[in-house]
Design a protein around this motif. Structure first.
Motif: not given
Ligand code: PLP
Length: 454
Positions: A186-191, A216-219, A304-309, A333-334
């Motif tokens: 959820i939200m694009g971040q890993p469970c 593109l999110a990574e766990y 860029i999203r990861n940097r800003n987050a 990475a989220g």
């Protein structure tokens, strides 16, 4: 209420060089030598003060550039509008490119994320009388992808800090009918995939990753969608990679991917034989064209999203009233489709969240509560109790227990506390844009003793 050791003034001293532009705006009185200050920047805008970010314009979403337009025009002129008209059309080309990104031999595209999830359910042979454990805190498509196959979506409660399925709650919901777990990133971040995969292995269950928000999110260095048996994606307009409506599946299991293709293609395999049951879930060539047009630059935008987050999290970490979504250890990475916090009203003078939203909106920053309630609170749970087919397939005792177990207080808490930024476009902004957001939040926090009067 005693003021916390966290204030806008303190924040301003830590502003990045990249946000120097903000120093010229009207809401930063602590830079005493700025002559452009007008109105009353310290007073909440909703009470007549100067807004932090009046007429704020975020980077537009969906992303469109000349390439996107050219691809659509090319497809229009080509007359190839359906994937079966050409083996080298936009849809097949897109599937090859998507598989390359995911390091798989193939990918299968669909007309939506819901269709991708249902294709996975069907291709894994899960159907009437089976159960799949999933999250109540998700898009209705997650649940519907299970229901249309006449299986039962059994919902487990959440981890209130990460908003993700709590693996311990998942394990409690396993029955002899359970065939799969459908974790929703959820939200694009890993469970917590390590725990979920361990539970699946222990109980011999399939894992269908609902990665609809998690492009593109990574766990632990692996892309989400490639950890379980199969991963499903959505390209609906709001998503970080989008074409209006669209979806895709990836898996390292080539045999399963062949089955997915067949299910997606009205039960008809690549060799033209109609083998099985399947709706027609084909992506069309215009959707393929938009995705191909958006593909260049997609990784840069993700970064860029990861940097800003990271910047938002760092700058707001001292604010006790807003707790950012917890990212599990191993999150490399989220996706940051959404950037979210829990709103702790006790740190905002007990002001209800609505007042916080109202005050922020007046400052020019629009945040949202996201999903009003979990899917365990929607009427479909009563509806299936009335269906002859569900009564026959599961029996009254199982359906009664299903109903009794719809008490998911942690999901309710997450819904009540959620504060969300639609992030696909906004998180592509500059650091100065991020500072606008941070300053507005801090201004409201500094004025929390006034919130109950608005
Ligand atoms: C977590 C999740 N699952 C499933 C879906 C369904 O995808 P689609 O809307 O493309 O059918 C979405 C879309 O919003 C989603 O966010």
């Amino acid at each position: 209420m005693k003021k916390q050791n966290f204030s806008r003034r303190k924040f301003i001293t830590t502003l990045s060089a990249g946000s120097a532009a903000v120093a010229a705006s009207a809401y930063m009185p602590s830079f005493g030598n700025i002559s452009v200050v007008t109105g009353n920047p310290d007073k909440l805008a909703i009470l007549g003060g100067t807004p932090v970010a009046k007429d704020k314009v975020w980077p537009e979403w969906p992303y469109v550039d000349e390439r996107v337009v050219e691809e659509v025009v090319k497809t229009t002129r080509s007359g190839i509008w359906c994937r079966i008209q050409s083996p080298t059309g936009t849809v097949t080309t897109f599937e090859n490119e998507f598989a390359k990104i995911y390091g798989t031999n193939t990918s299968v595209s669909t007309g939506s994320g819901t269709q991708a999830l249902n294709t996975a359910v069907e291709a894994l042979g899960i159907g009437p009388g089976d159960e799949i454990i999933t999250s109540p805190y998700t898009d209705p498509g997650t649940i519907q992808s299970i229901l249309v196959s006449r299986a039962l979506p059994v919902m487990a409660d959440l981890d209130t800090e990460s908003f993700q399925l709590d693996p311990a709650e998942v394990e409690k919901k396993i029955t002899s009918r359970t065939k799969a777990i459908m974790p929703v990133h959820i939200m694009g971040q890993p469970c917590d995939m390590q725990s979920i995969m361990a539970i699946a292995k222990k109980h011999n269950l399939k894992v269908i990753e609902d990665s609809c928000q998690a492009f593109l999110a990574e766990y632990q260095g692996k892309l989400l969608g490639t950890i379980g048996d199969v991963g499903c994606f959505s390209f609906q307009t709001s998503k970080v990679f989008c074409c209006g409506e669209g979806g895709a599946l990836v898996s390292h299991n080539d045999e399963l991917m062949d089955k997915c293709y067949t299910v997606m293609n009205h039960g008809t395999a690549k060799n033209g034989k109609t083998l099985t049951i399947g709706s027609k879930y084909r992506m069309n060539e215009f959707e393929g064209a938009v995705l191909l047009g958006q593909l260049p630059g997609v990784k840069e935008r993700h970064e860029i999203r990861n940097r800003n987050a990271k910047y938002l999290t760092e700058k707001l970490k001292g604010c006790p009233g807003l707790i950012p979504q917890k990212l599990y250890e191993g999150t490399t990475a989220g996706s940051f489709y959404l950037y979210t916090w829990s709103y702790k009203k006790e740190h905002f003078n007990n002001a209800p969240r609505d007042k916080f939203f109202k005050a922020l909106a007046a400052e020019g920053i629009s945040l949202s509560p996201y999903i009003a309630n979990g899917l365990h609170r929607e009427p479909w749970t009563d509806h299936i109790q009335t269906l002859t087919e569900y009564k026959k397939l599961f029996g009254n005792a199982r359906l009664k227990k299903f109903q009794e177990e719809l008490h998911l207080p942690k999901c309710d808490q997450v819904c009540d506390e959620m504060v969300m930024l639609w992030a696909s476009g906004p998180l592509l902004g500059s650091l100065a844009d991020m500072d606008d957001l941070i300053n507005a939040i801090m201004k409201v926090y500094d004025n929390r003793d006034k919130l109950n009067s608005i």
